[in-house]
Design a protein around this motif. Structure first.
Motif, PDB file in Angstrom:
ATOM      1  N   PHE A  73       0.846  -1.200   0.000  1.00  0.00           N
ATOM      2  CA  PHE A  73       0.000   0.000   0.000  1.00  0.00           C
ATOM      3  C   PHE A  73       0.880   1.249   0.000  1.00  0.00           C
ATOM      4  CE2 PHE A  73       1.075  -0.522   4.383  1.00  0.00           C
ATOM      5  CZ  PHE A  73       0.941   0.707   5.003  1.00  0.00           C
ATOM      6  N   ASP A  74       0.238   2.390  -0.114  1.00  0.00           N
ATOM      7  CA  ASP A  74       0.931   3.682  -0.217  1.00  0.00           C
ATOM      8  C   ASP A  74       1.403   4.105   1.176  1.00  0.00           C
ATOM      9  OD1 ASP A  74       1.867   6.170  -0.803  1.00  0.00           O
ATOM     10  OD2 ASP A  74       0.038   6.898  -1.766  1.00  0.00           O
ATOM     11  N   THR A  75       2.702   3.969   1.445  1.00  0.00           N
ATOM     12  CA  THR A  75       3.231   4.226   2.793  1.00  0.00           C
ATOM     13  C   THR A  75       3.757   5.647   2.944  1.00  0.00           C
ATOM     14  OG1 THR A  75       5.436   3.437   2.182  1.00  0.00           O
ATOM     15  CG2 THR A  75       3.890   1.811   3.081  1.00  0.00           C
ATOM     16  N   TYR A  76       3.953   6.019   4.194  1.00  0.00           N
ATOM     17  CA  TYR A  76       4.520   7.326   4.562  1.00  0.00           C
ATOM     18  C   TYR A  76       5.440   7.077   5.755  1.00  0.00           C
ATOM     19  CZ  TYR A  76       4.449  12.479   4.724  1.00  0.00           C
ATOM     20  OH  TYR A  76       4.775  13.803   4.653  1.00  0.00           O
ATOM     21  N   LEU A  77       6.691   7.575   5.669  1.00  0.00           N
ATOM     22  CA  LEU A  77       7.672   7.389   6.747  1.00  0.00           C
ATOM     23  C   LEU A  77       7.979   8.708   7.429  1.00  0.00           C
ATOM     24  CD1 LEU A  77      10.383   5.007   5.215  1.00  0.00           C
ATOM     25  CD2 LEU A  77       8.877   4.513   7.152  1.00  0.00           C
ATOM     26  N   ARG A  78       8.126   8.642   8.754  1.00  0.00           N
ATOM     27  CA  ARG A  78       8.560   9.798   9.529  1.00  0.00           C
ATOM     28  C   ARG A  78       9.656   9.345  10.503  1.00  0.00           C
ATOM     29  NH1 ARG A  78       4.545  13.789   8.779  1.00  0.00           N
ATOM     30  NH2 ARG A  78       2.561  12.901   8.046  1.00  0.00           N
ATOM     31  N   LEU A  79      10.621  10.226  10.748  1.00  0.00           N
ATOM     32  CA  LEU A  79      11.725   9.920  11.657  1.00  0.00           C
ATOM     33  C   LEU A  79      11.788  11.003  12.730  1.00  0.00           C
ATOM     34  CD1 LEU A  79      14.281   8.222  12.344  1.00  0.00           C
ATOM     35  CD2 LEU A  79      15.563   9.769  10.842  1.00  0.00           C
ATOM     36  N   TYR A  80      11.878  10.556  13.989  1.00  0.00           N
ATOM     37  CA  TYR A  80      11.913  11.473  15.125  1.00  0.00           C
ATOM     38  C   TYR A  80      13.222  11.298  15.889  1.00  0.00           C
ATOM     39  CZ  TYR A  80       6.939  11.989  14.164  1.00  0.00           C
ATOM     40  OH  TYR A  80       5.739  12.241  13.546  1.00  0.00           O
ATOM     41  N   PHE A  91      11.208  12.947   6.719  1.00  0.00           N
ATOM     42  CA  PHE A  91      10.002  12.235   6.297  1.00  0.00           C
ATOM     43  C   PHE A  91      10.119  11.936   4.813  1.00  0.00           C
ATOM     44  CE2 PHE A  91       9.147  16.656   5.453  1.00  0.00           C
ATOM     45  CZ  PHE A  91       8.492  16.641   4.227  1.00  0.00           C
ATOM     46  N   ASN A  92       9.322  10.991   4.332  1.00  0.00           N
ATOM     47  CA  ASN A  92       9.313  10.693   2.907  1.00  0.00           C
ATOM     48  C   ASN A  92       7.999  10.024   2.520  1.00  0.00           C
ATOM     49  OD1 ASN A  92      10.135   8.460   0.563  1.00  0.00           O
ATOM     50  ND2 ASN A  92      10.943  10.512   0.246  1.00  0.00           N
ATOM     51  N   ASP A  93       7.562  10.385   1.298  1.00  0.00           N
ATOM     52  CA  ASP A  93       6.377   9.767   0.717  1.00  0.00           C
ATOM     53  C   ASP A  93       6.619   9.598  -0.784  1.00  0.00           C
ATOM     54  OD1 ASP A  93       3.605   8.936   0.389  1.00  0.00           O
ATOM     55  OD2 ASP A  93       3.284  10.918  -0.504  1.00  0.00           O
ATOM     56  N   ASP A  94       6.234   8.478  -1.339  1.00  0.00           N
ATOM     57  CA  ASP A  94       6.338   8.244  -2.785  1.00  0.00           C
ATOM     58  C   ASP A  94       7.760   8.427  -3.292  1.00  0.00           C
ATOM     59  OD1 ASP A  94       3.665   7.789  -2.681  1.00  0.00           O
ATOM     60  OD2 ASP A  94       3.085   9.708  -3.567  1.00  0.00           O
ATOM     61  N   GLY A 142      -2.550   9.483   3.675  1.00  0.00           N
ATOM     62  CA  GLY A 142      -3.977   9.663   3.916  1.00  0.00           C
ATOM     63  C   GLY A 142      -4.476   8.583   4.860  1.00  0.00           C
ATOM     64  N   ALA A 143      -5.460   7.818   4.404  1.00  0.00           N
ATOM     65  CA  ALA A 143      -6.028   6.749   5.232  1.00  0.00           C
ATOM     66  C   ALA A 143      -5.607   5.364   4.750  1.00  0.00           C
ATOM     67  CB  ALA A 143      -7.549   6.859   5.233  1.00  0.00           C
ATOM     68  N   ASN A 144      -4.628   5.299   3.842  1.00  0.00           N
ATOM     69  CA  ASN A 144      -4.208   4.015   3.285  1.00  0.00           C
ATOM     70  C   ASN A 144      -3.646   3.104   4.367  1.00  0.00           C
ATOM     71  OD1 ASN A 144      -4.295   3.933   0.136  1.00  0.00           O
ATOM     72  ND2 ASN A 144      -3.624   6.008   0.668  1.00  0.00           N
ATOM     73  N   ALA A 145      -3.897   1.808   4.225  1.00  0.00           N
ATOM     74  CA  ALA A 145      -3.386   0.827   5.178  1.00  0.00           C
ATOM     75  C   ALA A 145      -3.162  -0.495   4.450  1.00  0.00           C
ATOM     76  CB  ALA A 145      -4.357   0.640   6.341  1.00  0.00           C
ATOM     77  N   GLY A 146      -2.405  -1.366   5.065  1.00  0.00           N
ATOM     78  CA  GLY A 146      -2.120  -2.659   4.460  1.00  0.00           C
ATOM     79  C   GLY A 146      -0.923  -3.306   5.112  1.00  0.00           C
ATOM     80  N   ASP A 147      -0.234  -4.161   4.352  1.00  0.00           N
ATOM     81  CA  ASP A 147       0.975  -4.819   4.843  1.00  0.00           C
ATOM     82  C   ASP A 147       2.206  -4.032   4.401  1.00  0.00           C
ATOM     83  OD1 ASP A 147      -0.584  -6.881   5.876  1.00  0.00           O
ATOM     84  OD2 ASP A 147      -0.505  -7.989   3.967  1.00  0.00           O
ATOM     85  N   PHE A 148       3.243  -4.022   5.250  1.00  0.00           N
ATOM     86  CA  PHE A 148       4.500  -3.392   4.838  1.00  0.00           C
ATOM     87  C   PHE A 148       5.674  -4.197   5.376  1.00  0.00           C
ATOM     88  CE2 PHE A 148       3.556  -1.404   8.934  1.00  0.00           C
ATOM     89  CZ  PHE A 148       4.778  -1.466   9.595  1.00  0.00           C
ATOM     90  N   GLU A 149       6.778  -4.067   4.685  1.00  0.00           N
ATOM     91  CA  GLU A 149       8.047  -4.645   5.113  1.00  0.00           C
ATOM     92  C   GLU A 149       9.032  -3.496   5.288  1.00  0.00           C
ATOM     93  OE1 GLU A 149      11.657  -7.465   3.339  1.00  0.00           O
ATOM     94  OE2 GLU A 149       9.661  -7.543   2.432  1.00  0.00           O
ATOM     95  N   LEU A 150       9.508  -3.299   6.508  1.00  0.00           N
ATOM     96  CA  LEU A 150      10.408  -2.189   6.828  1.00  0.00           C
ATOM     97  C   LEU A 150      11.845  -2.700   6.942  1.00  0.00           C
ATOM     98  CD1 LEU A 150      10.671   0.850   7.701  1.00  0.00           C
ATOM     99  CD2 LEU A 150      10.569   0.002  10.057  1.00  0.00           C
ATOM    100  N   SER A 151      12.760  -2.005   6.301  1.00  0.00           N
ATOM    101  CA  SER A 151      14.189  -2.319   6.451  1.00  0.00           C
ATOM    102  C   SER A 151      14.916  -1.086   6.961  1.00  0.00           C
ATOM    103  CB  SER A 151      14.792  -2.769   5.122  1.00  0.00           C
ATOM    104  OG  SER A 151      14.656  -1.769   4.128  1.00  0.00           O
ATOM    105  N   VAL A 152      15.881  -1.310   7.849  1.00  0.00           N
ATOM    106  CA  VAL A 152      16.684  -0.226   8.414  1.00  0.00           C
ATOM    107  C   VAL A 152      18.151  -0.656   8.376  1.00  0.00           C
ATOM    108  CG1 VAL A 152      17.127   1.259  10.408  1.00  0.00           C
ATOM    109  CG2 VAL A 152      14.802   0.440   9.951  1.00  0.00           C
TER     110      VAL A 152
END
Length: 216
Positions: free
Chosen positions: A34-41, A52-55, A81-91
């Motif tokens: 799905f369409d993800t959005y990342l934020r770093l604090y 932050f990053n999107d698309d 927005g309101a998108n949700a689903g499965d994600f795989e995060l790598s760091v």
């Protein structure tokens, strides 16, 4: 739940690094659908958002690529927005040490006359994994190559060109990154020799003076 950012559900992760590092955080993996959005604090309490990053690259996944100082950080993964689903995060974190460099342009132990301009001190770009927040300060010592150094007022550029020099002096450049790490360049000595032969000016007779043959 949704606490920050978009209206999509939030998932939080924390990580700690012990050295200045290039950190890549990504949902650009096969497990993301799905369409993800990342934020770093910058802390465990999400006090300040620092990236932050999107698309990323015209995709619907997200990538943050940044240099971080030692510490603990929080990642927020959410949907656009309101998108949700499965994600795989790598760091991934790769050590990005601040590396000292070499002064060029003037050879060590260059000898000049008192009051002369020895030329420009140049240096290669400091390697810091791309860290843009570097602060430079040129220093000089009239004592030795390892003591007596003091900052040269106003000389904070990557290069330095002294106008004149009147005594034997050692020069170096100090570089500080955003994490407070300090490195020094090699030391260059400029030797002032007051006994060097210096060209002078003939006086008494003007240039192109005209006389008759046999005259004094």
């Amino acid at each position: 739940t949704n606490l920050l950012g978009n209206t999509a559900p939030d998932v939080y992760y924390q990580f700690t690094i012990t050295q200045t590092s290039t950190v890549i955080i990504s949902t650009n993996n096969s497990g993301t659908n799905f369409d993800t959005y990342l934020r770093l604090y910058n802390s465990t309490s999400c006090g300040t958002q620092i990236a932050f990053n999107d698309d990323n690259n015209s995709t619907t996944t997200s990538v943050i690529n940044t240099i971080l100082c030692p510490g603990t950080y929080t990642i927020l993964v959410e949907g656009f927005g309101a998108n949700a689903g499965d994600f795989e995060l790598s760091v991934s974190a790769t050590n990005s040490p601040l590396i000292s460099n070499t002064i060029s342009g003037i050879a060590d132990a260059t000898t000049v006359c008192s009051g002369s301009d020895p030329g420009s001190f140049d240096t290669s770009v400091v390697s810091s994994g791309g860290n843009p927040a570097l602060v430079y300060q040129w220093e000089a010592s009239t004592t030795s190559d390892n003591s007596g150094f003091a900052s040269i007022a106003g000389e904070i550029a990557s290069t330095y060109d002294p106008s004149t020099i009147s005594q034997t002096t050692w020069f170096r450049r100090r570089t500080t990154d955003a994490c407070g790490t300090i490195v020094y360049s090699n030391v260059i000595q400029v030797v002032v020799n007051n006994n060097l032969l210096v060209a002078n000016t003939i006086s008494g007779i003007a240039d192109a003076t005209t006389v008759c043959s046999g005259s004094d």
